[in-house]
Design a protein around this motif. Structure first.
Motif, PDB file in Angstrom:
ATOM      1  N   LEU A  84       0.844  -1.190   0.000  1.00  0.00           N
ATOM      2  CA  LEU A  84       0.000   0.000   0.000  1.00  0.00           C
ATOM      3  C   LEU A  84       0.881   1.243   0.000  1.00  0.00           C
ATOM      4  CD1 LEU A  84      -2.699  -1.051   2.608  1.00  0.00           C
ATOM      5  CD2 LEU A  84      -2.894  -1.068   0.117  1.00  0.00           C
ATOM      6  N   LYS A  85       0.500   2.205  -0.814  1.00  0.00           N
ATOM      7  CA  LYS A  85       1.285   3.437  -0.923  1.00  0.00           C
ATOM      8  C   LYS A  85       0.661   4.508  -0.034  1.00  0.00           C
ATOM      9  CE  LYS A  85       3.433   6.477  -4.345  1.00  0.00           C
ATOM     10  NZ  LYS A  85       3.541   6.796  -5.794  1.00  0.00           N
ATOM     11  N   TRP A 118       4.400  -0.637   4.189  1.00  0.00           N
ATOM     12  CA  TRP A 118       3.920   0.386   3.264  1.00  0.00           C
ATOM     13  C   TRP A 118       5.022   0.829   2.303  1.00  0.00           C
ATOM     14  CZ3 TRP A 118       1.678   4.286   7.404  1.00  0.00           C
ATOM     15  CH2 TRP A 118       0.528   3.730   7.981  1.00  0.00           C
ATOM     16  N   ASN A 124      -2.898   5.065  -1.490  1.00  0.00           N
ATOM     17  CA  ASN A 124      -3.923   4.327  -0.752  1.00  0.00           C
ATOM     18  C   ASN A 124      -4.342   5.010   0.540  1.00  0.00           C
ATOM     19  OD1 ASN A 124      -1.921   1.990  -2.025  1.00  0.00           O
ATOM     20  ND2 ASN A 124      -4.113   1.609  -2.356  1.00  0.00           N
ATOM     21  N   GLY A 125      -3.508   5.924   1.009  1.00  0.00           N
ATOM     22  CA  GLY A 125      -3.816   6.626   2.247  1.00  0.00           C
ATOM     23  C   GLY A 125      -2.898   7.812   2.427  1.00  0.00           C
ATOM     24  N   VAL A 167     -10.249   7.613  -0.413  1.00  0.00           N
ATOM     25  CA  VAL A 167      -8.919   7.363   0.156  1.00  0.00           C
ATOM     26  C   VAL A 167      -8.892   7.923   1.570  1.00  0.00           C
ATOM     27  CG1 VAL A 167      -6.450   7.894  -0.029  1.00  0.00           C
ATOM     28  CG2 VAL A 167      -7.789   7.405  -2.091  1.00  0.00           C
ATOM     29  N   MET A 203      -7.383   1.397   5.363  1.00  0.00           N
ATOM     30  CA  MET A 203      -6.957   1.061   4.003  1.00  0.00           C
ATOM     31  C   MET A 203      -7.287  -0.383   3.657  1.00  0.00           C
ATOM     32  SD  MET A 203      -3.359   3.107   3.382  1.00  0.00           S
ATOM     33  CE  MET A 203      -2.453   2.235   4.668  1.00  0.00           C
ATOM     34  N   HIS A 204      -7.291  -1.260   4.678  1.00  0.00           N
ATOM     35  CA  HIS A 204      -7.636  -2.660   4.433  1.00  0.00           C
ATOM     36  C   HIS A 204      -9.128  -2.942   4.626  1.00  0.00           C
ATOM     37  CE1 HIS A 204      -3.231  -3.339   4.910  1.00  0.00           C
ATOM     38  NE2 HIS A 204      -3.470  -4.339   4.087  1.00  0.00           N
TER      39      HIS A 204
END
Length: 513
Positions: free
Chosen positions: A14-15, A71, A110-111, A144, A193-194
């Motif tokens: 995840l970015k 991350w 992603n966040g 997001v 995010m998940h």
């Protein structure tokens, strides 16, 4: 500690985009804060710093958590400046442009985590953190997750609550839990995010600009500490309450939403989460006039110090020049205690740090060992702190003002006071610095050859953070009102933007519930 996630082969990390912009802005400080006052404001200034992940800082906690969660971290800058007057318009425009430019280059993400103070105001934008959060939201879209970390002296605005999914603040004053706050926000963001949670902010606020004893948690029976106990009980009882964020507010911000707040992060948008926020802020209202400190005038404080006969090894009496504390936004060059202590000439007296770049330059030109006459302090705005004081003494030390924090506050990170000097005049040693910095760590004195534990009197300028490293060695703390900008009488300021009526400026009666 947070739990490490198991590696998942073949899964793209995840970015997460992270940036920081921290400043506490005193609306009635006439000196505007320029871009040059911000450290680590240039893109690329963070991730290359060796050892940063191991420090007890917000940025260290985020980097460490990102590694644990696997991350892909994009962390271009973490701009921070000592509290002072509102941020200059050009400085804010530049910081905002950098934030949006770096975010744009990182997209898609992603966040997002924005590490903010919560009480930064700019000439051209009274709610800078709300503005930044809203601008970021416009870039990343509605889906997001956006998380904010704040100082617990934040003035949480409606725009901040509407723009962010997650808000969490330091839980201690002095702020010794910055790393834990970063790790907590990382856990909350990772869950969002998940899709393990759907966080939503609910803000509670009442017509009060002060309260919760300025956020102090050193007294376990104080209102802030007791409200934290209530908050943790609610979180433990209701797993759908993801986080309860308590903010004492910053009382020198002339903006509409100044004052204490409670932010409840609920799993979803349910009215009961707002009710929890409203109930907790009502508890803060009921203790709004509790204030744990009592104050001496300058002459009273020095007379008390002169009359004291400490036992050997008792530690220093610390005279706290509260209203000239730099991390409350004061100028930090007030001279009342300096003048009184020089005249008293009590054995083992240490005074400072006092901000005075010109005096430092003059001392450096004279050189170590030279006897010199200086006009110290009182150069920024004598209205708040008095005129310069003429001092004749020996230049006993010169250095670049850099120190490694070894106390409980920001442990392991580097502090900077700029080029600095120590002047010895009679029984007094005076520390003069060229860059505004709060007293926060005993190393600030040791770099001048001063052993704080052996001092009789230390006169320093601060509100809270010095207590983490200095209170354990002090025989007594004596808080002093010298009439500077961090006033305890809020009526002296010309308020124009704060919401009215508001306590304690006005009589306020809450409607019955």
């Amino acid at each position: 500690m947070f739990l490490m996630r198991p590696d998942e082969k073949g899964v793209t990390p995840l970015k997460v985009f992270v940036a920081g912009a921290l400043h506490e802005s005193h609306s009635f400080n006439s000196v505007r804060t320029p871009l040059s006052a911000f450290e680590d404001a240039e893109p690329g200034s963070i991730l290359g710093q060796p050892g940063l992940a191991d420090t007890r800082t917000t940025e260290g906690g985020i980097i460490s958590a990102a590694r644990a969660f696997g991350w892909d971290l994009c962390f271009p800058f973490f701009a921070k400046a000592a509290p002072s007057g509102p941020v200059a318009a050009a400085a804010y425009d530049t910081l905002l442009a950098r934030l949006l430019d770096e975010l744009g280059k990182a997209m898609p993400v992603n966040g997002v985590i924005l590490a903010l103070h919560g009480s930064m105001f700019a000439e051209n934008c009274p709610d800078t953190e709300g503005d930044m959060a809203a601008r970021v939201r416009a870039v990343i879209g509605p889906d997001v997750p956006l998380a904010l970390t704040l100082d617990c002296h934040a003035n949480v605005s409606d725009l901040m609550g509407q723009s962010a999914d997650i808000i969490t603040s330091y839980r201690t004053t002095p702020h010794t839990d910055q790393r834990e706050t970063a790790e907590r926000v990382a856990r909350l963001l990772d869950d969002a995010m998940h899709s393990r949670s759907a966080p939503h902010c609910h803000v509670g606020r009442l017509p009060m600009m002060a309260g919760l004893d300025m956020g102090r948690t050193v007294d376990p029976d104080g209102p802030m500490a007791r409200l934290h106990v209530r908050a943790r009980q609610i979180e433990a009882r209701d797993p759908e309450v993801l986080e309860i964020c308590l903010n004492a507010g910053f009382y020198y911000g002339d903006i509409a939403e100044t004052g204490p707040s409670v932010v409840v992060i609920g799993n979803g948008d349910d009215a009961r989460f707002q009710q929890i926020a409203d109930d907790l802020i009502l508890e803060a209202w009921e203790t709004r006039d509790y204030f744990s400190l009592s104050f001496f005038t300058g002459p009273e404080a020095v007379a008390k110090a002169a009359a004291d006969r400490p036992d050997p090894g008792a530690g220093p009496m610390i005279l706290v020049d509260f209203t000239d504390g730099p991390f409350g936004g004061a100028h930090s060059d007030g001279t009342e205690l300096l003048d009184l202590l020089l005249k008293a000439d009590l054995p083992g007296t240490v005074i400072g740090p006092i901000l005075d770049p010109q005096a430092v330059t003059d001392a450096a030109q004279a050189g170590t060992g030279a006897t010199i006459t200086l006009a110290i302090g009182g150069k920024t705005d004598p209205t708040y702190g008095g005129p310069p004081v003429t001092v004749t003494g020996q230049v006993s030390a010169l250095n670049d003002g850099t120190y490694l924090r070894k106390g409980a506050y920001l442990t392991g990170s580097t502090g900077r006071m700029g080029d600095s000097a120590c002047i010895t005049s009679g029984n007094c040693r005076i520390v003069i610095i060229s860059q505004r910095q709060q007293p926060e760590d005993r190393e600030q004195y040791r770099i001048f050859g001063i052993d704080p534990e052996q001092a009789n009197i230390i006169a320093l300028k601060g509100q809270n953070h010095f207590r983490a490293d200095f209170e354990p060695i002090a025989r007594e703390l004596v808080f002093v009102d010298t009439g500077c900008l961090v006033a305890v009488d809020y009526t002296i300021f010309p308020w124009s933007n704060i919401r009215r009526p508001i306590w304690p400026l006005d009589e306020v009666t809450l409607p019955s519930r």
